[in-house]
Motif scaffolding. Structure first.
Motif, PDB file in Angstrom:
ATOM      1  N   LEU A 134       0.836  -1.199   0.000  1.00  0.00           N
ATOM      2  CA  LEU A 134       0.000   0.000   0.000  1.00  0.00           C
ATOM      3  C   LEU A 134       0.867   1.242   0.000  1.00  0.00           C
ATOM      4  CD1 LEU A 134      -2.738  -1.117   2.526  1.00  0.00           C
ATOM      5  CD2 LEU A 134      -2.986  -0.805   0.063  1.00  0.00           C
ATOM      6  N   GLY A 135       1.968   1.150   0.715  1.00  0.00           N
ATOM      7  CA  GLY A 135       2.876   2.291   0.799  1.00  0.00           C
ATOM      8  C   GLY A 135       3.437   2.684  -0.552  1.00  0.00           C
ATOM      9  N   ALA A 136       3.447   1.721  -1.468  1.00  0.00           N
ATOM     10  CA  ALA A 136       4.031   2.022  -2.771  1.00  0.00           C
ATOM     11  C   ALA A 136       2.985   2.500  -3.778  1.00  0.00           C
ATOM     12  CB  ALA A 136       4.737   0.789  -3.297  1.00  0.00           C
ATOM     13  N   LEU A 137       1.725   2.522  -3.403  1.00  0.00           N
ATOM     14  CA  LEU A 137       0.702   2.976  -4.339  1.00  0.00           C
ATOM     15  C   LEU A 137       0.850   4.462  -4.617  1.00  0.00           C
ATOM     16  CD1 LEU A 137      -2.433   1.001  -3.164  1.00  0.00           C
ATOM     17  CD2 LEU A 137      -1.031   0.615  -5.172  1.00  0.00           C
ATOM     18  N   LEU A 138       0.313   4.882  -5.727  1.00  0.00           N
ATOM     19  CA  LEU A 138       0.607   6.238  -6.194  1.00  0.00           C
ATOM     20  C   LEU A 138      -0.615   7.115  -6.248  1.00  0.00           C
ATOM     21  CD1 LEU A 138       2.639   4.893  -9.139  1.00  0.00           C
ATOM     22  CD2 LEU A 138       3.445   5.620  -6.916  1.00  0.00           C
ATOM     23  N   PHE A 139      -0.340   8.403  -6.242  1.00  0.00           N
ATOM     24  CA  PHE A 139      -1.396   9.364  -6.494  1.00  0.00           C
ATOM     25  C   PHE A 139      -1.369   9.699  -7.987  1.00  0.00           C
ATOM     26  CE2 PHE A 139      -2.599  10.451  -2.325  1.00  0.00           C
ATOM     27  CZ  PHE A 139      -1.465  10.350  -1.555  1.00  0.00           C
ATOM     28  N   LEU A 140      -2.474   9.501  -8.630  1.00  0.00           N
ATOM     29  CA  LEU A 140      -2.537   9.890 -10.033  1.00  0.00           C
ATOM     30  C   LEU A 140      -3.627  10.943 -10.192  1.00  0.00           C
ATOM     31  CD1 LEU A 140      -2.349   6.382 -11.681  1.00  0.00           C
ATOM     32  CD2 LEU A 140      -0.537   8.051 -11.413  1.00  0.00           C
ATOM     33  N   LEU A 141      -3.296  12.029 -10.838  1.00  0.00           N
ATOM     34  CA  LEU A 141      -4.308  13.051 -11.067  1.00  0.00           C
ATOM     35  C   LEU A 141      -5.178  12.604 -12.224  1.00  0.00           C
ATOM     36  CD1 LEU A 141      -2.030  16.180 -10.758  1.00  0.00           C
ATOM     37  CD2 LEU A 141      -3.435  15.087  -9.019  1.00  0.00           C
ATOM     38  N   THR A 142      -6.446  12.862 -12.118  1.00  0.00           N
ATOM     39  CA  THR A 142      -7.329  12.411 -13.183  1.00  0.00           C
ATOM     40  C   THR A 142      -7.370  13.438 -14.313  1.00  0.00           C
ATOM     41  OG1 THR A 142      -9.110  13.333 -11.898  1.00  0.00           O
ATOM     42  CG2 THR A 142      -8.858  10.959 -11.838  1.00  0.00           C
ATOM     43  N   GLY A 143      -7.605  12.978 -15.493  1.00  0.00           N
ATOM     44  CA  GLY A 143      -7.693  13.863 -16.648  1.00  0.00           C
ATOM     45  C   GLY A 143      -8.613  13.245 -17.658  1.00  0.00           C
TER      46      GLY A 143
ATOM     47  N   GLY B 285       8.616   3.314 -10.528  1.00  0.00           N
ATOM     48  CA  GLY B 285       9.218   3.928 -11.712  1.00  0.00           C
ATOM     49  C   GLY B 285       8.106   4.539 -12.538  1.00  0.00           C
ATOM     50  N   ALA B 286       8.297   5.775 -12.988  1.00  0.00           N
ATOM     51  CA  ALA B 286       7.257   6.480 -13.747  1.00  0.00           C
ATOM     52  C   ALA B 286       7.875   7.035 -15.020  1.00  0.00           C
ATOM     53  CB  ALA B 286       6.666   7.594 -12.888  1.00  0.00           C
ATOM     54  N   TYR B 287       7.443   6.486 -16.145  1.00  0.00           N
ATOM     55  CA  TYR B 287       8.142   6.752 -17.398  1.00  0.00           C
ATOM     56  C   TYR B 287       7.198   7.263 -18.482  1.00  0.00           C
ATOM     57  CZ  TYR B 287      11.244   3.672 -14.825  1.00  0.00           C
ATOM     58  OH  TYR B 287      12.009   3.107 -13.836  1.00  0.00           O
ATOM     59  N   GLY B 288       7.712   8.150 -19.328  1.00  0.00           N
ATOM     60  CA  GLY B 288       6.901   8.727 -20.399  1.00  0.00           C
ATOM     61  C   GLY B 288       6.007   9.811 -19.823  1.00  0.00           C
ATOM     62  N   ALA B 289       5.120  10.334 -20.691  1.00  0.00           N
ATOM     63  CA  ALA B 289       4.215  11.401 -20.241  1.00  0.00           C
ATOM     64  C   ALA B 289       3.000  10.778 -19.566  1.00  0.00           C
ATOM     65  CB  ALA B 289       3.783  12.233 -21.441  1.00  0.00           C
ATOM     66  N   ASN B 290       2.744  11.158 -18.327  1.00  0.00           N
ATOM     67  CA  ASN B 290       1.571  10.649 -17.606  1.00  0.00           C
ATOM     68  C   ASN B 290       0.297  11.095 -18.330  1.00  0.00           C
ATOM     69  OD1 ASN B 290      -0.459   9.994 -15.857  1.00  0.00           O
ATOM     70  ND2 ASN B 290       0.382  11.076 -14.089  1.00  0.00           N
TER      71      ASN B 290
ATOM     72  N   LYS C 188      -1.935  16.826 -17.152  1.00  0.00           N
ATOM     73  CA  LYS C 188      -1.703  17.732 -18.286  1.00  0.00           C
ATOM     74  C   LYS C 188      -0.233  17.967 -18.572  1.00  0.00           C
ATOM     75  CE  LYS C 188      -5.492  20.770 -18.244  1.00  0.00           C
ATOM     76  NZ  LYS C 188      -5.770  21.786 -17.275  1.00  0.00           N
ATOM     77  N   ASP C 189       0.555  18.148 -17.532  1.00  0.00           N
ATOM     78  CA  ASP C 189       1.968  18.442 -17.799  1.00  0.00           C
ATOM     79  C   ASP C 189       2.821  17.171 -17.911  1.00  0.00           C
ATOM     80  OD1 ASP C 189       2.391  17.533 -15.246  1.00  0.00           O
ATOM     81  OD2 ASP C 189       3.087  19.434 -14.421  1.00  0.00           O
ATOM     82  N   GLY C 190       2.160  16.009 -17.883  1.00  0.00           N
ATOM     83  CA  GLY C 190       2.870  14.752 -18.134  1.00  0.00           C
ATOM     84  C   GLY C 190       3.661  14.220 -16.955  1.00  0.00           C
ATOM     85  N   THR C 191       3.672  14.931 -15.837  1.00  0.00           N
ATOM     86  CA  THR C 191       4.465  14.454 -14.697  1.00  0.00           C
ATOM     87  C   THR C 191       3.673  13.452 -13.866  1.00  0.00           C
ATOM     88  OG1 THR C 191       3.732  16.256 -13.290  1.00  0.00           O
ATOM     89  CG2 THR C 191       5.775  16.619 -14.525  1.00  0.00           C
TER      90      THR C 191
ATOM     91  N   THR D  67       7.133  14.951  -7.327  1.00  0.00           N
ATOM     92  CA  THR D  67       6.678  15.030  -8.714  1.00  0.00           C
ATOM     93  C   THR D  67       7.867  14.728  -9.615  1.00  0.00           C
ATOM     94  OG1 THR D  67       5.113  16.703  -8.045  1.00  0.00           O
ATOM     95  CG2 THR D  67       5.539  16.525 -10.388  1.00  0.00           C
ATOM     96  N   VAL D  68       7.728  13.706 -10.437  1.00  0.00           N
ATOM     97  CA  VAL D  68       8.862  13.280 -11.270  1.00  0.00           C
ATOM     98  C   VAL D  68       8.385  12.893 -12.664  1.00  0.00           C
ATOM     99  CG1 VAL D  68      10.182  12.369  -9.304  1.00  0.00           C
ATOM    100  CG2 VAL D  68       8.660  10.850 -10.572  1.00  0.00           C
ATOM    101  N   ARG D  69       9.334  12.666 -13.539  1.00  0.00           N
ATOM    102  CA  ARG D  69       9.046  12.074 -14.843  1.00  0.00           C
ATOM    103  C   ARG D  69      10.291  11.339 -15.307  1.00  0.00           C
ATOM    104  NH1 ARG D  69       6.609  14.730 -20.378  1.00  0.00           N
ATOM    105  NH2 ARG D  69       7.320  13.012 -21.661  1.00  0.00           N
ATOM    106  N   ASP D  70      10.106  10.189 -15.917  1.00  0.00           N
ATOM    107  CA  ASP D  70      11.214   9.343 -16.355  1.00  0.00           C
ATOM    108  C   ASP D  70      12.209   9.131 -15.222  1.00  0.00           C
ATOM    109  OD1 ASP D  70      10.296   8.884 -18.947  1.00  0.00           O
ATOM    110  OD2 ASP D  70      10.977  10.874 -19.570  1.00  0.00           O
ATOM    111  N   ALA D  71      11.664   8.784 -14.112  1.00  0.00           N
ATOM    112  CA  ALA D  71      12.519   8.563 -12.943  1.00  0.00           C
ATOM    113  C   ALA D  71      11.947   7.457 -12.090  1.00  0.00           C
ATOM    114  CB  ALA D  71      12.635   9.839 -12.121  1.00  0.00           C
ATOM    115  N   SER D  72      12.820   6.941 -11.262  1.00  0.00           N
ATOM    116  CA  SER D  72      12.414   5.944 -10.296  1.00  0.00           C
ATOM    117  C   SER D  72      12.486   6.594  -8.922  1.00  0.00           C
ATOM    118  CB  SER D  72      13.379   4.777 -10.422  1.00  0.00           C
ATOM    119  OG  SER D  72      13.251   3.953  -9.316  1.00  0.00           O
ATOM    120  N   VAL D  73      11.547   6.223  -8.073  1.00  0.00           N
ATOM    121  CA  VAL D  73      11.531   6.740  -6.701  1.00  0.00           C
ATOM    122  C   VAL D  73      11.520   5.530  -5.770  1.00  0.00           C
ATOM    123  CG1 VAL D  73      10.209   8.054  -4.993  1.00  0.00           C
ATOM    124  CG2 VAL D  73      10.340   8.871  -7.361  1.00  0.00           C
TER     125      VAL D  73
END
Ligand code: ADP
Ligand code: MG
Length: 335
Positions: free
Chosen positions: A8-17, A195-200, A204-207, A226-232
């Motif tokens: 659960l700790g590894a689950l992510l927040f994703l903004l809806t669009g 890991g979060a890769y490519g445009a989300n 809107k801003d793909g992060t 807030t990241v892009r093409d990175a691993s956390v």
């Protein structure tokens, strides 16, 4: 139960669009933890195929890198009584990377802590405080310099050393999954490795916005990066532990003492394009502690957030703009 919280700790927040392409998510259990891989593509079939292939790759890596199996390169190396063993190419790659990170961190990260994990049994029913003599004996076998890398993907262990790639394997697997994304957005969550890769497609801003867990309740987030093409990647004292006489004994060992690291740190998060590096570094920084860890990050250009027992988040300069501490939580940025 801890494992579920860890997931659960590894689950992510994703903004809806809106206007997002098709997506496919696969959830599975591998490398002793819950995992999930999500891929977005124009057609669901393509998203499915990439996610399925990535899952297969992670499963195969799990079999190759685990030390608790009949087969697999690392299990074979550990069982070889010091003889040279030919590893599969992935196992050799991870082992070589592990040795180089061990040298870089002066052994704070050390891929030969297996005797300590066995002795302490942390995360098992048998977890208990061992006798000091037994810890000292196990320590004589913990030293990454006992791993000899040979040509032809071969390796040999000296002085009774036993390899444990638990602190880098999920990072390597995250990188391997990402390598299969064929230009499509992909979100990988392998235990504490994200890991979060490519445009989300959902932002809107793909992060991508990734939650940092509360060390006292890892199902809850206290901050986001807030990241892009990175691993956390996060390592914490709350993932696998037991308590005795008020002391928390967890699964990250100081290879020099043979005891679980004691200090002011509750968790360390590293953001890095390479997840194997982030994984190894979270463990190493946890061992180093806040002060030495921050100095090491500055010297090596590592982006990290340290959470201390006094509920402060200490961030390196590189993450200052990406870290948001939630309002109303009992944690704050260190001044
Ligand atoms: P997790 O696997 O929970 O994400 P880590 O990446 O920090 O956490 O890895 C911890 C695991 O790595 C332990 O369970 C143990 O197998 C191994 N380990 C413990 N201490 C060290 C260390 N100092 N260096 C390298 N590996 C370690
Ligand atoms: Mg690690």
């Amino acid at each position: 139960m801890k494992k579920i919280y860890c997931m659960l700790g590894a689950l992510l927040f994703l903004l809806t669009g809106c206007g997002a392409p098709a997506s496919y998510q696969t959830d599975f259990f591998a490398m002793d933890t819950f995992m999930s891989i999500t891929v977005w593509a124009r057609k669901e079939a393509q998203a499915h195929d990439i996610a399925a292939e990535a899952m297969q790759r992670v499963n195969a890596l799990g079999a190759s890198l685990t030390r608790h199996a009949e087969k697999g390169s690392i299990a074979a190396l550990n069982a070889a009584n010091g003889e040279a063993v030919t590893l599969d190419a992935d196992a050799y790659d991870v082992l070589a990377a592990a040795v180089s990170y061990a040298a870089l961190t002066d052994g704070a990260f050390d891929p030969t802590t297996a005797p300590l994990s066995d002795l302490w049994g942390i995360g098992t029913e048998q977890a208990a405080l061992p006798a000091a003599e037994a810890i000292a004996e196990a320590c004589t076998r913990v030293d990454y310099r006992n791993i000899e890398l040979l040509d032809g993907n071969r390796a040999r262990l000296h002085n009774g050393a036993q390899v444990d790639l638990g602190a880098i394997g999920k990072g390597y697997a995250t990188d391997a999954a990402a390598a299969l994304r064929a230009g499509q957005p992909m979100l990988v969550s392998l235990g504490g490795n994200v890991g979060a890769y490519g445009a989300n497609p959902k932002n809107k801003d793909g992060t991508w916005t990734i939650g940092l867990a509360n060390p006292d309740n890892s199902a809850e987030y206290i901050a986001t990066l807030t990241v892009r093409d990175a691993s956390v990647v996060t390592s914490g004292d709350y993932e696998r532990f037991f308590e005795q006489y008020g002391v928390r004994y967890h699964h990250i060992f100081d290879p020099k003492t043979g005891y679980p690291v004691q200090g002011d740190l509750r968790a360390v998060t590293v953001a890095d394009p390479l997840s194997a590096r982030a994984d190894a570094m979270t463990t190493a920084l946890f061992v180093m502690g806040l002060e030495q860890g921050l100095a090491f990050c500055a010297e090596q250009g590592i982006d990290a957030v340290f959470i201390t027992a006094d509920h402060k988040l200490h961030t390196t300069a590189g993450l200052r703009g990406s870290l948001t501490v939630h309002e109303g939580v009992d944690y704050a940025l260190a001044s």
